[in-house]
Design a protein around this motif. Sequence first.
Motif, mmCIF file in Angstrom:
data_model
loop_
_atom_site.group_PDB
_atom_site.id
_atom_site.type_symbol
_atom_site.label_atom_id
_atom_site.label_comp_id
_atom_site.label_asym_id
_atom_site.label_seq_id
_atom_site.Cartn_x
_atom_site.Cartn_y
_atom_site.Cartn_z
ATOM 1 N N UNK A 32 0.838 -1.210 0.000
ATOM 2 C CA UNK A 32 0.000 0.000 0.000
ATOM 3 C C UNK A 32 0.869 1.254 0.000
ATOM 4 N N UNK A 33 1.951 1.256 0.752
ATOM 5 C CA UNK A 33 2.886 2.387 0.746
ATOM 6 C C UNK A 33 3.506 2.566 -0.642
ATOM 7 N N UNK A 34 3.674 1.467 -1.345
ATOM 8 C CA UNK A 34 4.255 1.468 -2.691
ATOM 9 C C UNK A 34 3.278 1.983 -3.744
ATOM 10 N N UNK A 35 1.993 2.065 -3.373
ATOM 11 C CA UNK A 35 0.972 2.555 -4.294
ATOM 12 C C UNK A 35 0.147 1.475 -4.950
ATOM 13 N N UNK A 36 0.341 0.211 -4.534
ATOM 14 C CA UNK A 36 -0.481 -0.875 -5.057
ATOM 15 C C UNK A 36 -1.833 -0.885 -4.352
ATOM 16 N N UNK A 37 -2.798 -1.576 -4.971
ATOM 17 C CA UNK A 37 -4.110 -1.776 -4.368
ATOM 18 C C UNK A 37 -4.167 -3.219 -3.870
ATOM 19 N N UNK A 38 -4.614 -3.403 -2.639
ATOM 20 C CA UNK A 38 -4.474 -4.705 -1.997
ATOM 21 C C UNK A 38 -5.794 -5.213 -1.440
ATOM 22 N N UNK A 39 -6.099 -6.496 -1.713
ATOM 23 C CA UNK A 39 -7.162 -7.215 -1.023
ATOM 24 C C UNK A 39 -6.476 -8.194 -0.074
ATOM 25 N N UNK A 40 -6.855 -8.150 1.185
ATOM 26 C CA UNK A 40 -6.202 -8.963 2.214
ATOM 27 C C UNK A 40 -7.153 -10.049 2.686
ATOM 28 N N UNK A 41 -6.651 -11.277 2.764
ATOM 29 C CA UNK A 41 -7.456 -12.375 3.302
ATOM 30 C C UNK A 41 -6.677 -13.089 4.397
ATOM 31 N N UNK A 42 -7.410 -13.682 5.307
ATOM 32 C CA UNK A 42 -6.798 -14.530 6.328
ATOM 33 C C UNK A 42 -7.882 -15.382 6.955
ATOM 34 N N UNK A 43 -7.454 -16.458 7.586
ATOM 35 C CA UNK A 43 -8.384 -17.328 8.296
ATOM 36 C C UNK A 43 -8.803 -16.709 9.630
ATOM 37 N N UNK A 44 -7.957 -15.815 10.158
ATOM 38 C CA UNK A 44 -8.195 -15.222 11.467
ATOM 39 C C UNK A 44 -8.872 -13.864 11.364
ATOM 40 N N UNK A 45 -10.034 -13.736 11.958
ATOM 41 C CA UNK A 45 -10.728 -12.449 11.992
ATOM 42 C C UNK A 45 -9.939 -11.425 12.798
ATOM 43 N N UNK A 46 -9.296 -11.883 13.874
ATOM 44 C CA UNK A 46 -8.503 -10.985 14.699
ATOM 45 C C UNK A 46 -7.323 -10.399 13.957
ATOM 46 N N UNK A 47 -6.680 -11.205 13.121
ATOM 47 C CA UNK A 47 -5.563 -10.714 12.321
ATOM 48 C C UNK A 47 -6.035 -9.630 11.356
ATOM 49 N N UNK A 48 -7.178 -9.877 10.719
ATOM 50 C CA UNK A 48 -7.704 -8.914 9.752
ATOM 51 C C UNK A 48 -8.080 -7.594 10.421
ATOM 52 N N UNK A 49 -8.685 -7.658 11.601
ATOM 53 C CA UNK A 49 -9.051 -6.440 12.322
ATOM 54 C C UNK A 49 -7.802 -5.626 12.667
ATOM 55 N N UNK A 50 -6.745 -6.313 13.093
ATOM 56 C CA UNK A 50 -5.488 -5.626 13.397
ATOM 57 C C UNK A 50 -4.916 -4.981 12.141
ATOM 58 N N UNK A 51 -4.954 -5.695 11.031
ATOM 59 C CA UNK A 51 -4.447 -5.142 9.773
ATOM 60 C C UNK A 51 -5.213 -3.883 9.382
ATOM 61 N N UNK A 52 -6.538 -3.943 9.447
ATOM 62 C CA UNK A 52 -7.345 -2.772 9.086
ATOM 63 C C UNK A 52 -7.053 -1.588 10.011
ATOM 64 N N UNK A 53 -6.891 -1.867 11.285
ATOM 65 C CA UNK A 53 -6.580 -0.809 12.253
ATOM 66 C C UNK A 53 -5.250 -0.128 11.918
ATOM 67 N N UNK A 54 -4.232 -0.922 11.602
ATOM 68 C CA UNK A 54 -2.920 -0.364 11.280
ATOM 69 C C UNK A 54 -2.951 0.392 9.950
ATOM 70 N N UNK A 55 -3.669 -0.143 8.992
ATOM 71 C CA UNK A 55 -3.774 0.517 7.678
ATOM 72 C C UNK A 55 -4.465 1.869 7.810
ATOM 73 N N UNK A 56 -5.550 1.913 8.585
ATOM 74 C CA UNK A 56 -6.233 3.192 8.819
ATOM 75 C C UNK A 56 -5.333 4.175 9.551
ATOM 76 N N UNK A 57 -4.588 3.671 10.517
ATOM 77 C CA UNK A 57 -3.697 4.532 11.282
ATOM 78 C C UNK A 57 -2.619 5.174 10.430
#
Length: 209
Positions: free
Chosen positions: A66-91
């Motif tokens: 994302x910092x590089x300017x790409x567009x990313x769809x993120x998947x994972x088996x863990x809902x907790x991991x995804x929530x953390x990723x979204x939180x960091x990305x928004x931050x």
Amino acid sequence: MTDFEGLKRALERPGAVAEDWGRLDRDYYSRIELAVQSYHLKRLIKPGQSVINIGGGTGRYAIELLKHGAKVALTDLSEGFLKKAEEEIRGLGLEAGLLAARQQNAIDLDAFADGQFDHALLMGPMLFLETREERLRALMEAARVVKGGGFIFLTVPSNLRCAAEMFYVPNLKYRLVALGNHAGRIEEILGSGLNRAETVRQLIAECGL
């Protein structure tokens, strides 16, 4: 076959989110891993291109792209991991480039269409998939959602890294819990899976890639 429900429980255990987020900072090997792989991803993926990060955990590589300017769809088996990723990305103010964050199994990416992305990252799930058939399905699913001519970035752990995880990184016990039928059986950890170059080449060839 892989016990995916057991794997979900292992990845959602207390402390697992923090461990996954900090994994690439915890030692020199991990920091080199992040630097080298990020360099090659950015070298081959152009800004503006779309990438599906399959089994992307808490999003460390997604954030680099994302910092590089790409567009990313993120998947994972863990809902907790995804929530953390979204939180960091928004931050970091990078949410405009996040196409999706979906709880998906690497062997069945049913939320995504054929040829939807320019490239795919498959840089975690192979460690947890226990059968050859499941690994083939994961690689073929990645190929299905990528456009012709796109890259699939596949990483697997070496025998040395497996041993390090077992004996020198006790706070990553959830990885061994997830591989419950291998726990404590070093001959299986080091003798199975995709930890040899010829095995990886064979898998890729069987998929016609």
